[in-house]
Design a protein around this motif. Structure first.
Motif, mmCIF file in Angstrom:
data_model
loop_
_atom_site.group_PDB
_atom_site.id
_atom_site.type_symbol
_atom_site.label_atom_id
_atom_site.label_comp_id
_atom_site.label_asym_id
_atom_site.label_seq_id
_atom_site.Cartn_x
_atom_site.Cartn_y
_atom_site.Cartn_z
ATOM 1 N N VAL A 382 26.530 38.262 110.167
ATOM 2 C CA VAL A 382 27.356 38.857 111.216
ATOM 3 C C VAL A 382 27.344 40.368 111.054
ATOM 4 C CG1 VAL A 382 29.685 39.049 112.136
ATOM 5 C CG2 VAL A 382 28.838 36.823 111.409
ATOM 6 N N GLU A 383 27.035 41.089 112.136
ATOM 7 C CA GLU A 383 27.049 42.541 112.121
ATOM 8 C C GLU A 383 27.229 43.062 113.539
ATOM 9 O OE1 GLU A 383 27.854 45.677 111.212
ATOM 10 O OE2 GLU A 383 26.939 44.908 109.350
ATOM 11 N N LEU A 384 28.151 44.018 113.701
ATOM 12 C CA LEU A 384 28.392 44.638 115.002
ATOM 13 C C LEU A 384 27.936 46.090 115.054
ATOM 14 C CD1 LEU A 384 31.946 43.318 115.992
ATOM 15 C CD2 LEU A 384 29.726 42.499 116.770
ATOM 16 N N ASP A 385 27.761 46.712 113.908
ATOM 17 C CA ASP A 385 27.352 48.110 113.856
ATOM 18 C C ASP A 385 25.837 48.200 114.042
ATOM 19 O OD1 ASP A 385 26.871 50.734 113.384
ATOM 20 O OD2 ASP A 385 28.000 50.846 111.500
ATOM 21 N N PRO A 386 25.362 48.760 115.135
ATOM 22 C CA PRO A 386 23.912 48.820 115.378
ATOM 23 C C PRO A 386 23.143 49.533 114.272
ATOM 24 C CG PRO A 386 25.130 49.386 117.368
ATOM 25 C CD PRO A 386 26.131 49.326 116.267
ATOM 26 N N SER A 387 23.766 50.464 113.592
ATOM 27 C CA SER A 387 23.065 51.190 112.534
ATOM 28 C C SER A 387 22.859 50.359 111.276
ATOM 29 C CB SER A 387 23.846 52.459 112.174
ATOM 30 O OG SER A 387 25.109 52.135 111.608
ATOM 31 N N LYS A 388 23.517 49.183 111.203
ATOM 32 C CA LYS A 388 23.393 48.338 110.010
ATOM 33 C C LYS A 388 22.744 46.987 110.295
ATOM 34 C CE LYS A 388 27.460 50.361 107.774
ATOM 35 N NZ LYS A 388 28.787 50.118 107.168
ATOM 36 N N VAL A 389 22.302 46.772 111.521
ATOM 37 C CA VAL A 389 21.740 45.467 111.891
ATOM 38 C C VAL A 389 20.410 45.255 111.191
ATOM 39 C CG1 VAL A 389 20.729 44.141 113.795
ATOM 40 C CG2 VAL A 389 22.905 45.314 114.098
ATOM 41 N N GLU A 390 20.250 44.037 110.624
ATOM 42 C CA GLU A 390 18.975 43.632 110.031
ATOM 43 C C GLU A 390 18.335 42.600 110.949
ATOM 44 O OE1 GLU A 390 19.661 42.175 106.140
ATOM 45 O OE2 GLU A 390 20.683 43.989 105.440
ATOM 46 N N VAL A 391 17.150 42.911 111.485
ATOM 47 C CA VAL A 391 16.440 41.997 112.377
ATOM 48 C C VAL A 391 15.606 41.048 111.529
ATOM 49 C CG1 VAL A 391 14.768 41.811 114.249
ATOM 50 C CG2 VAL A 391 16.375 43.719 114.205
ATOM 51 N N LYS A 392 15.689 39.750 111.836
ATOM 52 C CA LYS A 392 14.955 38.755 111.057
ATOM 53 C C LYS A 392 14.204 37.828 111.987
ATOM 54 C CE LYS A 392 19.021 35.741 110.973
ATOM 55 N NZ LYS A 392 19.923 34.935 110.157
ATOM 56 N N ASP A 393 13.308 37.026 111.394
ATOM 57 C CA ASP A 393 12.535 36.065 112.183
ATOM 58 C C ASP A 393 13.368 34.834 112.474
ATOM 59 O OD1 ASP A 393 10.416 37.720 112.109
ATOM 60 O OD2 ASP A 393 9.355 36.699 110.499
ATOM 61 N N VAL A 394 13.193 34.272 113.673
ATOM 62 C CA VAL A 394 13.870 33.040 114.059
ATOM 63 C C VAL A 394 12.850 32.104 114.682
ATOM 64 C CG1 VAL A 394 16.120 34.123 114.435
ATOM 65 C CG2 VAL A 394 14.487 34.002 116.313
ATOM 66 N N GLY A 395 13.239 30.840 114.807
ATOM 67 C CA GLY A 395 12.362 29.862 115.434
ATOM 68 C C GLY A 395 11.867 28.842 114.436
ATOM 69 N N CYS A 396 11.134 27.828 114.922
ATOM 70 C CA CYS A 396 10.640 26.760 114.072
ATOM 71 C C CYS A 396 9.319 27.178 113.427
ATOM 72 C CB CYS A 396 10.465 25.466 114.864
ATOM 73 S SG CYS A 396 9.333 25.647 116.247
#
Length: 775
Positions: A382-396
């Motif tokens: 959970v993160e709301l601060d755009p400067s701290k968001v970690e983008v990760k892979d999703v899907g099967c």
């Protein structure tokens, strides 16, 4: 008089710990022992060499304790936990710091020859002989020896050395409570200065024997007394040179403060208690000046302790609500800006914090517990601060795609809205669950603030006054640190901590009634605004119902509760009532729900049904209770010791083992109902929020604080009495009116004299009912 000692312990953090795992990191936690008895286990901080714990404890213990040791351990899932190092503080070291020991301490290596525990029972005699005196040493028994073997016991024997001669007892297999009853004699030469050394060892077949401790006897002193018998505490072997490893094992930051109190019988404190209660009953209507004066003379660093002591004293006198109401009026009388109301660390704020923890902790657990558990179980990112968001892979598998920042923010907002909505709904339904004294106190606060700020432009101020305590100083801290409020046994990991922090911020925004100032601080919290606005309406409706309690309803609720023995501790445990000859297997334990009150220990299949249990013959039976972790074990032991401390039927000794086959596994005695081999430990307890109030101790602590600021009290008295000489309290109303401050100074003088002249010994205690085991 009764002497009582307590330790305030704060385990802050560690740094530069050595790596114990193949990953180049460690999973550190701390074990705290008082004289080798484990009493505290901190949470494990995973994958770090610089852990932060920030855990605080208050330990009550006998004044005769010797040392407190802090062991830093590395938790391992598949093998025995590794010992990283330890810090040991003796009683003298702690007592040499009047304000407490605070700072970094280097961890030292744990030397097996110094890790000793237990006591040995010796009888020593000097007998006259035909040519020379004889020294007779009878080795009778030992107790609580350190377990050195994998089976959790030792194979102890004793080696007695004097003037080059060595004698040994027989070996007692598999016991930490051995009995030898063997006697050795040595010839004493006139003028010989050598000491008698008694060493306990653990025998091993294939490896070297393990040292268990020793006692060194001064033979010259023994010549004078001729005979001596008793239990001697085993000491470590400090003859070997220690390795200089300070700093190589890292450091531990600690705060440890020892408090020794001599508590007088209740009658001595009655004048002080009556005087303070009279001041509170007068409130703002009379000439009362002591409570404002106590606040004025209390420094910031000790204000929390003074607030807690005063609150507990008045809670025991049924005046907690009146005391807090007086503090509310005092703070309101000197506050002109609504945005600063109850935001400072005043006596009112600190007292209200203590009050909520003492009177409202069970209520907090009922409201917050399920929400906190859900956050821990879900473990969502959970993160709301755009400067701290970690983008990760999703899907099967095979179809991975990077999750966009917008998707992360939206999912996080949905998760937080769900948690915040659940919390506000639970709070809205909890009006009747809130303790009557808490509701009545909030009612007084609400009324006082509305009287002080009556205008339409201040419509929200009474609500914000309530939420400043309920949300900002009670619920929000518990959300951010559930371990410190006993909501969870472990600290949250980094991901869960961030979720809890964001949830606490949202609760604070609701508590601030969604003011523009709170929104402007962190604009990225905007996705939660619809839920926050809805929460404000829910919270105002909740507070309106919460403070809508009449005096009659309050008295009825309190009267109903007073007829019930409140639980000191309750929860599920595993029990085994031994009847057969077989060993204690995990399958032989049955899970039941236990409830401990000051009158009885009861258990049943469910929390709701309890019936008294006695065996067919009416004889006492041994019941073995199993806890799921060290902390739960210590909490139950501490609770049992507290309710049994005045039990006249409390056994002085017990068997720590199991009666298996035809003997006790601990000491190998064959008599099942015989005297226990270990002494009952009833003096080390942990302070909990639901502890029974100790009126005399609280009065003593207040007296000690007032004694520390006595010079300032005399200065104020001189100002009020027109320059009267310090140290002389006016007794003639014709000279200076006998005001409350003069009476207080007289009470302090009387208590000082009572402390200096009262005979030693504890006052007789009121008879208590024996603790019964029920099922």
């Amino acid at each position: 008089m009764a002497k009582r000692s307590s330790l305030y312990i704060r385990i802050v953090e560690g740094k530069n710990l050595p790596a114990k795992d193949i990953t180049g990191s460690s999973d550190p936690y701390c074990i705290v022992k008082v004289d080798n008895e484990p009493i505290i286990r901190t949470a494990t901080v995973w994958k770090t060499l610089c852990p932060f714990w920030g855990e605080e404890y208050q330990v009550h213990l006998p004044p005769t304790f010797h040392a407190v040791a802090f062991y830093v351990m590395d938790e391992d899932a598949l093998s025995r936990d590794d010992v990283i190092g330890k810090v040991c503080l003796t009683r003298d070291t702690i007592a040499s710091h009047p304000k407490g020991f605070s700072g970094w301490a280097h961890l030292t290596e744990v030397d097996p020859d110094e890790e000793v525990q237990g006591e040995i029972h010796l009888r020593l005699e000097v007998w006259p002989g035909a040519r020379a005196c004889r020294l007779r040493c009878s080795v009778l028994e030992a107790r609580d020896l350190a377990p050195k073997d994998r089976n959790g016991t030792s194979d102890p024997f004793v080696r007695v050395r004097y003037k080059g001669r060595t004698r040994e007892t027989s070996i007692v297999k598999k016991s930490c409570y051995p009995r030898w009853n063997e006697t050795f004699e040595f010839e004493l030469q006139e003028g010989a200065m050598e000491a008698l050394c008694v060493e306990a060892w653990d025998w091993d077949l294939v490896s070297r024997n393990d040292f268990l401790g020793k006692v060194v006897i001064d033979v010259q002193r023994l010549r004078v007394v001729q005979q001596e018998e008793g239990w001697f505490r085993l000491q470590p072997d400090q003859s070997k040179s220690r390795r200089h490893d300070e700093g190589n094992l890292g450091s531990l930051q600690l705060e440890v403060r020892l408090r020794d109190e001599t508590v007088l019988p209740s009658s001595y404190y009655q004048p002080l208690v009556h005087l303070l209660c009279h001041e509170v009953k007068l409130g703002m209507q009379g000439p009362g000046q002591l409570i404002p004066l106590i606040e004025e003379t209390t420094s910031t660093e000790c204000r929390q302790d003074v607030a807690t002591n005063l609150l507990k004293l008045f809670l025991g006198q049924g005046l907690a609500k009146d005391f807090l109401d007086l503090l509310f009026q005092l703070e309101l009388s000197r506050t002109s800006e609504t945005n600063t109301l109850f935001r400072s660390n005043s006596l009112a704020s600190k007292s209200m914090e203590s009050f909520l923890k003492v009177a409202g902790m069970q209520y907090l657990h009922g409201v917050l517990g399920p929400i906190i558990n859900k956050v821990f179980e879900e473990k969502k990112y959970v993160e709301l601060d755009p400067s701290k968001v970690e983008v990760k892979d999703v899907g099967c598998s095979g179809l991975h795609r990077p999750q966009t920042e917008a998707e992360v923010l939206e999912q996080s907002a949905q998760t937080l809205r769900a948690h915040l909505g659940a919390l506000l709904s639970a709070l809205s339904r909890s009006v009747r669950a809130c303790p009557a004294v808490v509701r009545a106190t909030f009612r007084q606060l609400f009324r006082r603030v509305r009287e002080r700020f009556p205008g339409a432009q201040h419509e929200n101020v009474p609500f914000i006054a309530v939420t400043s305590f309920l949300c900002l100083r009670f619920f929000s801290p518990a959300i951010m640190s559930p371990k410190l409020f006993h909501l969870r046994e472990r600290h949250a990991d980094a991901r869960t901590s961030r979720t809890l922090l964001l949830l606490a911020k949202a609760v604070q925004n609701v508590g601030n009634m969604d003011t523009p100032a709170s929104r402007a601080k962190e604009a990225w919290m905007e996705p939660l605004q619809p839920t926050v606005r809805q929460g404000v309406a829910q919270l105002k409706d909740f507070i309106t119902k919460l403070v809508d309690i009449e005096e009659k309803d309050e008295l009825d609720l309190q009267r109903t509760l007073s007829l019930q023995a409140p639980p000191v501790k309750e929860g599920p445990l595993f029990i085994h009532r031994t009847k057969g000859k077989g060993p204690l297997m995990s399958s032989s334990f049955k899970k039941l729900y236990f409830s401990l009150t000051t009158e009885a220990l009861s258990f049943a299949k469910t929390p709701s049904s309890k019936v008294i249990y006695t065996d067919d013959a009416g004889r006492p039976q041994t019941a073995y209770l199993q806890c799921k972790c060290v902390n739960e074990l210590n909490q139950w032991l501490s609770a049992l010791r507290k309710v049994s401390i005045n039990n006249t039927g409390l056994l002085g000794s017990y068997h720590p083992g199991v009666f298996r086959g035809d003997k006790w596994s601990c000491c190998h005695q064959k008599e099942k109902t015989g005297q226990g081999c270990d002494k009952t430990r009833s003096r080390v307890t942990l302070q909990e929020w639901n502890d029974p109030l100790d009126h005399d101790l609280e009065a003593q602590l207040i007296y000690r604080h007032l004694l520390g600021v006595e010079a300032m009290l005399w200065e104020r008295h001189r100002e009020l009495s027109g320059g009267a000489e310090a140290g002389t309290v006016p007794t003639s109303p014709g000279k200076v009116p006998e005001d409350s401050l003069a009476r207080l100074l007289r009470v302090l003088q009387d208590l000082r004299e009572a402390h200096s002249s009262s005979p030693a010994g504890s006052p007789p205690s009121e008879p208590n009912c024996l603790l019964e085991l029920q099922t």
